[in-house]
Design a protein around this motif. Structure first.
Motif, PDB file in Angstrom:
ATOM      1  N   ARG A  90      16.009  -1.241   6.926  1.00 16.30           N
ATOM      2  CA  ARG A  90      15.464  -0.776   8.205  1.00 16.30           C
ATOM      3  C   ARG A  90      13.950  -0.872   8.255  1.00 16.30           C
ATOM      4  O   ARG A  90      13.346  -0.820   9.325  1.00 16.30           O
ATOM      5  N   GLY A  91      13.322  -1.018   7.107  1.00 18.16           N
ATOM      6  CA  GLY A  91      11.879  -1.186   7.063  1.00 18.16           C
ATOM      7  C   GLY A  91      11.432  -1.387   5.629  1.00 18.16           C
ATOM      8  O   GLY A  91      12.073  -0.896   4.700  1.00 18.16           O
ATOM      9  N   MET A  92      10.332  -2.116   5.457  1.00 16.72           N
ATOM     10  CA  MET A  92       9.782  -2.322   4.120  1.00 16.72           C
ATOM     11  C   MET A  92       8.297  -2.630   4.253  1.00 16.72           C
ATOM     12  O   MET A  92       7.872  -3.354   5.149  1.00 16.72           O
ATOM     13  N   ASP A  93       7.513  -2.064   3.348  1.00 14.61           N
ATOM     14  CA  ASP A  93       6.064  -2.262   3.400  1.00 14.61           C
ATOM     15  C   ASP A  93       5.502  -2.053   2.005  1.00 14.61           C
ATOM     16  O   ASP A  93       6.079  -1.316   1.201  1.00 14.61           O
ATOM     17  N   HIS A  94       4.370  -2.690   1.717  1.00 13.95           N
ATOM     18  CA  HIS A  94       3.704  -2.431   0.426  1.00 13.95           C
ATOM     19  C   HIS A  94       2.201  -2.351   0.625  1.00 13.95           C
ATOM     20  O   HIS A  94       1.629  -3.040   1.480  1.00 13.95           O
ATOM     21  N   ARG A  95       1.587  -1.486  -0.162  1.00 12.35           N
ATOM     22  CA  ARG A  95       0.148  -1.204  -0.055  1.00 12.35           C
ATOM     23  C   ARG A  95      -0.450  -1.094  -1.457  1.00 12.35           C
ATOM     24  O   ARG A  95       0.257  -0.986  -2.448  1.00 12.35           O
ATOM     25  N   ILE A  96      -1.777  -1.061  -1.536  1.00 16.73           N
ATOM     26  CA  ILE A  96      -2.450  -1.064  -2.827  1.00 16.73           C
ATOM     27  C   ILE A  96      -3.604  -0.065  -2.833  1.00 16.73           C
ATOM     28  O   ILE A  96      -4.254   0.162  -1.799  1.00 16.73           O
ATOM     29  N   GLU A  97      -3.832   0.531  -3.988  1.00 16.28           N
ATOM     30  CA  GLU A  97      -4.980   1.430  -4.183  1.00 16.28           C
ATOM     31  C   GLU A  97      -6.204   0.616  -4.621  1.00 16.28           C
ATOM     32  O   GLU A  97      -6.092  -0.562  -4.975  1.00 16.28           O
ATOM     33  N   ALA A  98      -7.351   1.274  -4.641  1.00 14.78           N
ATOM     34  CA  ALA A  98      -8.556   0.643  -5.185  1.00 14.78           C
ATOM     35  C   ALA A  98      -8.312   0.251  -6.641  1.00 14.78           C
ATOM     36  O   ALA A  98      -7.614   0.942  -7.390  1.00 14.78           O
ATOM     37  N   HIS A  99      -8.892  -0.869  -7.049  1.00 14.10           N
ATOM     38  CA  HIS A  99      -8.678  -1.365  -8.412  1.00 14.10           C
ATOM     39  C   HIS A  99      -9.323  -0.447  -9.445  1.00 14.10           C
ATOM     40  O   HIS A  99      -8.781  -0.241 -10.534  1.00 14.10           O
ATOM     41  N   ALA A 100     -10.476   0.084  -9.143  1.00 12.61           N
ATOM     42  CA  ALA A 100     -11.200   0.926 -10.100  1.00 12.61           C
ATOM     43  C   ALA A 100     -10.559   2.312 -10.167  1.00 12.61           C
ATOM     44  O   ALA A 100     -10.488   3.025  -9.165  1.00 12.61           O
ATOM     45  N   LEU A 101     -10.100   2.697 -11.340  1.00 16.09           N
ATOM     46  CA  LEU A 101      -9.436   3.995 -11.486  1.00 16.09           C
ATOM     47  C   LEU A 101     -10.379   5.156 -11.183  1.00 16.09           C
ATOM     48  O   LEU A 101      -9.948   6.208 -10.721  1.00 16.09           O
ATOM     49  N   GLY A 102     -11.668   4.972 -11.432  1.00 16.32           N
ATOM     50  CA  GLY A 102     -12.617   6.062 -11.261  1.00 16.32           C
ATOM     51  C   GLY A 102     -12.861   6.481  -9.833  1.00 16.32           C
ATOM     52  O   GLY A 102     -13.417   7.561  -9.592  1.00 16.32           O
ATOM     53  N   VAL A 103     -12.462   5.671  -8.871  1.00 15.48           N
ATOM     54  CA  VAL A 103     -12.683   6.032  -7.468  1.00 15.48           C
ATOM     55  C   VAL A 103     -11.402   6.568  -6.825  1.00 15.48           C
ATOM     56  O   VAL A 103     -11.369   6.812  -5.628  1.00 15.48           O
ATOM     57  N   ARG A 104     -10.350   6.764  -7.631  1.00 15.35           N
ATOM     58  CA  ARG A 104      -9.066   7.229  -7.105  1.00 15.35           C
ATOM     59  C   ARG A 104      -8.797   8.667  -7.521  1.00 15.35           C
ATOM     60  O   ARG A 104      -9.209   9.104  -8.588  1.00 15.35           O
ATOM     61  N   ASP A 105      -8.078   9.386  -6.665  1.00 15.39           N
ATOM     62  CA  ASP A 105      -7.515  10.680  -7.028  1.00 15.39           C
ATOM     63  C   ASP A 105      -6.136  10.411  -7.610  1.00 15.39           C
ATOM     64  O   ASP A 105      -5.189  10.099  -6.882  1.00 15.39           O
ATOM     65  N   LEU A 106      -6.010  10.519  -8.918  1.00 16.17           N
ATOM     66  CA  LEU A 106      -4.773  10.132  -9.592  1.00 16.17           C
ATOM     67  C   LEU A 106      -3.622  11.095  -9.325  1.00 16.17           C
ATOM     68  O   LEU A 106      -2.476  10.796  -9.664  1.00 16.17           O
ATOM     69  N   THR A 107      -3.899  12.233  -8.701  1.00  9.40           N
ATOM     70  CA  THR A 107      -2.825  13.173  -8.376  1.00  9.40           C
ATOM     71  C   THR A 107      -2.190  12.870  -7.022  1.00  9.40           C
ATOM     72  O   THR A 107      -1.247  13.550  -6.618  1.00  9.40           O
ATOM     73  N   ARG A 108      -2.691  11.865  -6.333  1.00  9.21           N
ATOM     74  CA  ARG A 108      -2.177  11.479  -5.020  1.00  9.21           C
ATOM     75  C   ARG A 108      -1.836   9.994  -5.032  1.00  9.21           C
ATOM     76  O   ARG A 108      -2.362   9.230  -5.832  1.00  9.21           O
ATOM     77  N   SER A 109      -0.965   9.582  -4.120  1.00  9.07           N
ATOM     78  CA  SER A 109      -0.647   8.163  -3.966  1.00  9.07           C
ATOM     79  C   SER A 109      -0.648   7.815  -2.485  1.00  9.07           C
ATOM     80  O   SER A 109       0.402   7.659  -1.855  1.00  9.07           O
ATOM     81  N   PRO A 110      -1.840   7.706  -1.882  1.00 12.69           N
ATOM     82  CA  PRO A 110      -1.906   7.408  -0.441  1.00 12.69           C
ATOM     83  C   PRO A 110      -1.293   6.064  -0.078  1.00 12.69           C
ATOM     84  O   PRO A 110      -0.773   5.894   1.028  1.00 12.69           O
ATOM     85  N   SER A 111      -1.314   5.096  -0.987  1.00 10.65           N
ATOM     86  CA  SER A 111      -0.708   3.804  -0.665  1.00 10.65           C
ATOM     87  C   SER A 111       0.807   3.925  -0.547  1.00 10.65           C
ATOM     88  O   SER A 111       1.427   3.278   0.307  1.00 10.65           O
ATOM     89  N   THR A 112       1.417   4.777  -1.390  1.00 10.72           N
ATOM     90  CA  THR A 112       2.860   5.005  -1.274  1.00 10.72           C
ATOM     91  C   THR A 112       3.192   5.652   0.062  1.00 10.72           C
ATOM     92  O   THR A 112       4.147   5.254   0.747  1.00 10.72           O
ATOM     93  N   ARG A 113       2.404   6.639   0.439  1.00 11.66           N
ATOM     94  CA  ARG A 113       2.674   7.334   1.706  1.00 11.66           C
ATOM     95  C   ARG A 113       2.498   6.394   2.893  1.00 11.66           C
ATOM     96  O   ARG A 113       3.311   6.398   3.825  1.00 11.66           O
ATOM     97  N   LEU A 114       1.451   5.571   2.865  1.00  8.52           N
ATOM     98  CA  LEU A 114       1.228   4.634   3.966  1.00  8.52           C
ATOM     99  C   LEU A 114       2.358   3.618   4.045  1.00  8.52           C
ATOM    100  O   LEU A 114       2.855   3.304   5.136  1.00  8.52           O
ATOM    101  N   ALA A 115       2.775   3.102   2.901  1.00 12.17           N
ATOM    102  CA  ALA A 115       3.891   2.154   2.893  1.00 12.17           C
ATOM    103  C   ALA A 115       5.158   2.797   3.445  1.00 12.17           C
ATOM    104  O   ALA A 115       5.915   2.175   4.205  1.00 12.17           O
ATOM    105  N   ALA A 116       5.393   4.061   3.071  1.00 12.22           N
ATOM    106  CA  ALA A 116       6.576   4.772   3.577  1.00 12.22           C
ATOM    107  C   ALA A 116       6.496   4.981   5.079  1.00 12.22           C
ATOM    108  O   ALA A 116       7.500   4.836   5.800  1.00 12.22           O
ATOM    109  N   GLU A 117       5.311   5.325   5.585  1.00 17.70           N
ATOM    110  CA  GLU A 117       5.140   5.498   7.025  1.00 17.70           C
ATOM    111  C   GLU A 117       5.437   4.196   7.765  1.00 17.70           C
ATOM    112  O   GLU A 117       6.161   4.182   8.773  1.00 17.70           O
TER     113      GLU A 117
END
Length: 358
Positions: A234-261
């Protein structure tokens, strides 16, 4: 029969799924020999022959195989003569399935074969995966996949989102569920074990092993001819986080949420979720990003903690979710795949069965 108007203009479904019995080592088998039985199984499930397939797409990694263009050898298992329409992604097979889905949406084919495979046993997969990192700042330090996952787990603990008991609970539930999965590499109760990298113990981490999987997609009425209860995408999407780990909040996955939306996951509740979470801490991050509560059956197959063939584990999540729909055990399922360190790249697919087609 209840019909659904596809938002993309064409209904596409998973109509068959097969996988290997995943093993710690398969030294006696080449990639082709490991893959061929799975290809035969998935074709036999539909009654199709290789010549009936309109498009073929695969996912694998030359880094694991240790040679360039290794995927061309796997085509021996498919049979590429007479010439076939074929493509390959240097990614988990879930992204190969995404390419095949788009191909069918355009009307260029009515059926597609998607397969993926990986043999992690010949080398040190923790070292191999460091090659995904930023080549200037991170990769020269050789931080392996377990060490990076431990950073993510510690960030969760420091934030108060989880503790080691919660991680242990995820591991225990996953391995218990895997006891009913004949393909799982690890089944039943597994001791917590020693720390690999604090705060992750042995049971918090995926097994190293070899395996392969294959899926067949079909469009519209062709899907209904090939499968008694197709798992409609019924739907499919994929997204990516910033490559540099230091600029990410590792306790969240906004790319997963955006892909799910974008995939429509939040329009109606799902009853099953197959999450590609190789580490216990990652399941906690994903459940929160996807708003999954205790009413959703998460990883009834045991997930990647029970078997994690690199490059095939994400495709297996889609296949496992589809198989539950085929069997009438699920009506609406979410499947997730990831690639890269600490959930860097994420794909979400939403699958449904026709209510009166059981």
């Amino acid at each position: 029969m209840t019909r659904y108007e596809a938002p993309y203009g064409r209904d596409i479904a998973v109509v068959a799924f097969a996988q290997t019995c995943h093993r710690r080592r398969s030294d006696e088998l080449s990639e082709v020999e490991m893959l061929m039985p799975v290809l035969h199984q998935v074709l036999e499930a539909t009654g199709l022959r290789t010549g009936d397939i309109g498009f073929t797409c695969s996912g694998s990694s030359d880094y694991l195989a240790g040679r360039a263009f290794s995927f061309t050898m796997a085509l021996d298992g498919v049979g590429a003569w007479p010439p076939i329409s074929e493509s390959h992604v240097e990614m988990d097979g879930a992204w190969a399935l995404y390419e095949a889905w788009v191909k069918l949406l355009t009307g260029q084919a009515d059926t597609a074969l998607v397969y993926a495979y990986g043999k992690s046993s010949p080398g040190e997969v923790r070292d191999v995966l460091t090659r995904q990192l930023d080549p200037y700042y991170a990769a020269p330090l050789w931080p392996d996949s377990v060490a990076l996952a431990a950073l993510q787990a510690q960030a969760l603990i420091d934030e108060g989102e989880a503790g080691e008991p919660e991680l242990a609970g995820v591991a225990a539930r996953s391995r218990r569920d895997a006891a009913a999965n004949p393909h799982a590499q690890l089944q039943g109760e597994v001791p917590r074990g020693e720390y690999l990298v604090r705060p992750l113990r042995v049971s918090d981490c995926p097994p190293v092993g070899d395996g392969a999987a294959a899926v067949i997609l079909a469009a519209g009425e062709r899907a209904r001819e090939l499968c008694g209860r197709p798992a409609w995408i019924r739907g499919m999407d994929h997204r990516i986080e910033a490559h540099a780990l230091g600029v990410r909040d590792l306790t969240r996955s906004p790319s997963t949420r955006l892909a799910a939306e974008r995939a429509g996951a939040f329009r109606r509740p799902v009853d099953t979720a197959e999450l590609h979470a190789p580490f216990t801490s990652q399941e906690i991050v994903l459940r929160r990003s996807l708003d999954l509560d205790d009413r959703v059956r998460v990883n009834p197959s045991g997930g990647a903690l029970a078997a994690n063939p690199v490059m095939a584990a994400g495709l297996i999540r889609i296949g496992e979710a589809a198989a539950r729909i085929h069997r009438g055990e699920s009506d609406r399922a979410l499947a997730h795949a990831t690639s890269g360190p600490c959930l860097q790249q994420n794909l979400v697919a939403v699958l449904e069965g026709e209510a009166d087609a059981r």
